[in-house]
Design an enzyme around this catalytic site. Structure first.
Site, PDB file in Angstrom:
ATOM      1  CD  GLU A  74     -20.793  10.432 -14.691  1.00 21.22           C
ATOM      2  OE1 GLU A  74     -21.872  10.868 -14.252  1.00 21.22           O
ATOM      3  OE2 GLU A  74     -20.121   9.563 -14.094  1.00 21.22           O
ATOM      4  CB  CYS A 118     -19.039  12.590 -12.368  1.00 21.71           C
ATOM      5  SG  CYS A 118     -18.309  11.013 -11.860  1.00 21.71           S
ATOM      6  CB  CYS A 176     -20.949  12.464  -7.932  1.00 23.63           C
ATOM      7  SG  CYS A 176     -19.370  12.094  -8.684  1.00 23.63           S
TER       8      CYS A 176
END
Length: 144
Positions: A55, A87, A78
C-alpha cells in the site's frame, strides 16, 4: 468476453503481489493497485523487510495527495506499526474511499483489526474477492 472490472483490478493486485515472492520473507507477498475513474493510477507490492509494504509503495507513486481512490489489496492492510507504519492508517490518511480486500490476515496482531480501522474511518471495505487464488498464493507466508 466482458471481464468484471472489479476482478480485473484484483487480478492486477494479485500479479503485483507475485512480484514480491522472492524478496519479502518473512512478510507475505502482498499486492496493491490504486484506481481512480476506472483506471489504475499506482501499483505496489511488499518490499524487503523494513521497507514499504504494498500500500505504501503504491501511494508513494502518486505525485501529490489524492482523493476518490479505490484500493485493491490482496491481504488485509496491517493495523499495527512494526518495522513500517500501519498500512490501514496510511490508506486512511491518503484519500482512499473504498478498499477491496482479498482476505483477512490471520496474523494475531492483525486478524480483522485493519478492516475495523478502515471502516471506523468511514472507508467502505469489501472482503473476499478472489480469496481462493489469494489464499493459494499466500499459504506459505501466513501465520495465524
Amino acid at each position: 468476453m466482458n471481464v468484471n472490472p472489479l476482478h480485473h483490478f484484483m487480478n492486477e493486485a494479485i500479479l503485483e503481489g507475485r512480484k514480491a515472492r522472492e524478496h519479502c520473507a518473512p512478510n507475505p507477498p502482498v499486492g496493491c493497485v490504486l484506481v481512480r475513474n476506472n483506471r489504475i493510477i499506482a501499483r505496489g507490492h511488499t518490499q524487503p523487510p523494513g521497507q514499504d509494504h504494498a500500500e505504501a509503495m503504491a501511494l508513494g507513486q502518486l505525485p501529490e495527495a489524492s482523493s476518490s481512490m479505490t484500493a485493491y489489496v490482496t491481504l488485509e492492510p496491517c493495523s499495527f506499526h512494526g518495522r513500517t507504519p500501519s498500512c490501514a492508517k496510511t490508506l486512511i490518511q491518503n484519500g482512499v474511499e473504498t478498499v477491496y480486500v482479498g482476505m483477512i490476515d490471520p496474523d494475531p496482531r492483525n486478524n480483522g483489526k485493519g478492516i475495523e480501522m478502515l471502516r471506523s474511518a468511514g472507508i467502505q471495505v469489501h472482503l473476499g474477492m478472489m480469496k481462493d487464488i489469494i489464499e493459494q498464493d499466500l499459504k506459505d507466508f501466513l501465520t495465524g
